[in-house]
Design an enzyme around this catalytic site. Structure first.
Site, short mmCIF file in Angstrom:
data_model
loop_
_atom_site.label_atom_id
_atom_site.label_comp_id
_atom_site.label_asym_id
_atom_site.label_seq_id
_atom_site.Cartn_x
_atom_site.Cartn_y
_atom_site.Cartn_z
N GLU A 301 2.74 1.74 5.91
CA GLU A 301 2.09 0.47 5.56
C GLU A 301 2.75 -0.17 4.34
O GLU A 301 3.08 -1.36 4.34
CB GLU A 301 0.61 0.76 5.27
N ASP A 305 4.88 -3.65 4.31
CA ASP A 305 4.47 -4.78 3.47
C ASP A 305 5.62 -5.29 2.62
O ASP A 305 5.96 -6.47 2.66
CB ASP A 305 3.31 -4.37 2.55
N SER A 512 -1.32 -6.05 10.06
CA SER A 512 -0.77 -5.79 8.73
C SER A 512 0.71 -6.11 8.67
O SER A 512 1.30 -6.10 7.60
CB SER A 512 -1.05 -4.37 8.29
#
Ligand SMILES: *[C@@H]1O[C@H](CO)[C@@H](O)[C@H](O)[C@H]1NC(C)=O
Ligand SMILES: *[C@@H]1O[C@H](CO)[C@@H](O)[C@H](O)[C@H]1NC(C)=O
Ligand SMILES: *[C@@H]1O[C@H](CO)[C@@H](O)[C@H](O)[C@H]1NC(C)=O
Length: 593
Positions: A301, A305, A512
């Site tokens: 994650e 990002d 995400s």
């Protein structure tokens, strides 16, 4: 509890000045209660009476309505105050509690043996932080603190199924934590997932060479239909020829939790493969509240990002915030265990800064119904404060369509209903859903969307949402709240993202991926505005739903099934699958730049 005589004396003088002696502190009214332990959590045993909690109390903000009014004034492009964002001191003045609230809560704390000198006052005095034992907290709030185990992650927290306050305090207190919000960051779902079925590519150097001047969607190469790189996104969203200029003032922040670490070496490998002009560019690591930075433990994650915010916005400076706050529970009575409520820690940290990044992205969320209403309200108000100060705040919309699992309500009736996500459902953030494919882009089936049961529909979206509801007719009637804040607001690609993790390229999917992508486009728009001496965009939604609306590629097919239904369907105009659509940077630059 041994009360210090100084506290008693202080209390006596307070009582002499005001008729507080007649005050009753035992006529409890329930502040929040669950009918059953939240899903995934099991009662483990009583909490040790001397265990110290880091108690946070939010006092009702005396001029909250003025703050919200100010937020809308500075965010509405038609208002003469558009762009005149508030300073830290301006916001603190608006959120400060009334002195009656301060006095009452202080005397209640004193009555229970809390030394007022130990009370830390944050955010203009609107939040109090107090070390307190389980025994004290239980007495003060007629609560029963216990140890609860989160079975999927084997974590323990100290929480209570209900808490109450003396009736006189109800008009003065927003929320007290830790009480009934059970989420640890581990039970909170990061919304990305690996896609082993999508073979990763080694690099896209050939591709980027072909795209030196991609001004039309027709030039987006067919490989972008299955594997996504910054080159694909910059071509798709029409930003590849823009060169950022305001890199001395413009910043893009990524909020990270869950002990997810963004890896420096992986970012360089990623740039070497997918954005060669950015090789050598780094990002700032900021550790919040004991958050770590373990470079031997790269997170999917976190890497997703930072690789995509920076891949989109280079050379804009990026910041990765690593927020701590989920230590394993240790029944040690002497040191306060962190409350495990990381939004509060992160938000209080950011709000305490004099200058804040103009753009933020966060890719975590919970089912709204698992977040107590009083807690959700106070956290959402903190996002409003950040917006008033000129930050654009993006959140991923969630990866379960209209709801994952059984979708049963937790109010004791076990009714099947769509399950909105929080903070996606907060009206003061910009919520990003997911698309896939090219020519045309279509909605991804996991794209989270729906209607809040907590927050009313803000006026900026009334027209867009009512047009959708009229077309929808009676479909899904009874499954969702027509008067609630509707989301997502916008969308961006969400499948096949090439992410380097531990030196290897993986394919990753999730909203995400969409949120950092959209945040990257917003950071470029902020760069354009700042480089012309204009303000940053700040809270985006009012301008996106008005002057910005023609700057989106409308997504008109796909749907987001869930809860045993077909969910909602994307169509012309706003819809609760892809919002207004995906961004066209070139057009947005002309409309709102
Ligand atoms: C305190 O809470 C218990 C339930 O936990 C309830 O039975 C009791 O009536 C409450 N006491 C007061 C004074 O409200
Ligand atoms: C629907 O949303 C409104 C806020 O717009 C809220 O007050 C109401 O309680 C919600 N209804 C349900 C059944 O959740
Ligand atoms: C891309 O942006 C340019 C302005 O930079 C604009 O003229 C053009 O219409 C946009 N292209 C597409 C395909 O939207």
């Amino acid at each position: 509890m041994v009360r210090s005589s100084a506290v008693l004396l202080a209390l006596v003088s307070l009582v002499a000045a005001k008729p507080l002696a007649t005050r009753r502190w035992d006529d409890f009214e329930v502040k929040h209660a669950w009918t059953e332990a939240p899903k995934g959590w099991k009662y483990h045993g009583p909490a040790p009476a001397d265990h110290v909690l880091d108690m946070r109390i939010s006092l009702k903000q005396d001029r909250l309505e003025d703050l919200i009014t100010a937020l809308y004034e500075v965010s509405d492009p038609a208002h003469h105050k558009y762009g005149q964002h508030l300073s830290k001191a301006d916001v603190e003045a608006l959120v400060a509690p009334h002195s009656d609230s301060v006095d009452l809560v202080d005397s209640w704390l004193s009555e229970h043996g809390v030394s007022i000198a130990d009370v830390q006052r944050l955010n203009g005095g609107s939040w109090l932080s107090i070390p307190i034992t389980v025994e004290q907290a239980s007495r003060m709030m007629n609560a029963t603190y216990s140890l609860y185990q989160h079975e999927p992650s084997n974590e323990y927290v100290v929480r209570t199924m209900s808490y109450s306050l003396p009736s006189v305090l109800h008009p003065h207190v927003g929320v007290i934590t830790p009480t009934t919000y059970f989420s640890t960051m581990r039970s909170m779902r990061a919304t990305s997932h690996l896609q082993p079925q999508v073979p990763p590519i080694d690099n896209d150097i050939g591709l980027s060479a072909k795209l030196v001047d991609p001004v039309s969607l027709a030039t987006v190469p067919s490989s972008c239909a299955s594997t996504i790189t910054p080159t694909c996104l910059r071509a798709l969203y029409n930003s590849s020829t823009y060169v950022p200029k305001a890199t001395d003032v413009n910043k893009l922040g990524v909020a990270g939790y869950l002990s997810e670490f963004a890896n420096d070496a992986d970012l360089q490998t990623f740039f070497g493969k997918f954005r060669t002009d950015a090789v050598g560019a780094t990002f700032q690591h900021v550790q919040v509240n004991g958050g770590a930075n373990n470079q031997n433990d790269p997170g999917v994650e976190a890497n997703l990002d930072i690789q995509y915010t920076e891949g989109m916005s280079f050379p804009t400076p990026n910041i990765y915030y690593s927020t701590g706050g989920s230590p394993p529970f240790t029944p040690d009575g002497n040191t306060p265990t962190n409350t495990n409520e990381p939004y509060l820690d992160w938000l209080n940290f950011i709000i305490a800064q004099t200058t804040v990044p103009q753009t933020f992205t966060t890719s975590y969320g919970d089912d709204e119904q698992t977040v107590p209403l009083d807690y959700a309200t106070e956290v959402c108000n903190l996002f409003a404060q950040l917006g008033a100060r000129g930050s654009s705040i993006m959140f991923s919309s969630g990866d379960d369509g209209v709801g994952g699992g059984t979708c049963l309500t937790n109010d004791g009736t076990n009714t099947k209903r769509f399950q909105p996500n929080f903070p996606a459902s907060c009206p003061f953030v910009t919520t990003v859903g997911a698309t896939t494919r090219i020519n045309p882009e279509v909605a991804v089936s996991f794209s989270g969307g729906g209607f809040s049961n907590y927050f009313a529909q803000p006026s900026y979206q009334t027209s867009a949402v009512s047009t959708f509801l009229t077309k929808l007719g009676s479909t899904n009637s009874g499954q969702f709240n027509k008067t609630g804040r509707a989301y997502p607001d916008v969308a961006a690609q969400g499948e096949g993202f090439q992410v380097v993790v531990g030196g290897r390229t993986e394919s990753v999917a999730g909203t995400s991926a969409s949120s950092p992508t959209f945040a990257g486009v917003i950071a470029l728009l902020n760069d354009f505005r700042l480089s012309q001496g204009k303000s940053a965009l700040g809270f985006l939604n009012p301008i996106l739903y008005s002057s910005g609306i023609a700057g989106f590629n409308d997504i008109t097919s796909g749907s987001n099934p869930g809860c045993g239904t077909n969910g909602f369907t994307a169509g012309a105009g706003w819809d609760p699958v892809t919002g207004l659509g995906t961004p066209d940077f070139g057009k947005l630059q002309a409309l709102i730049g």
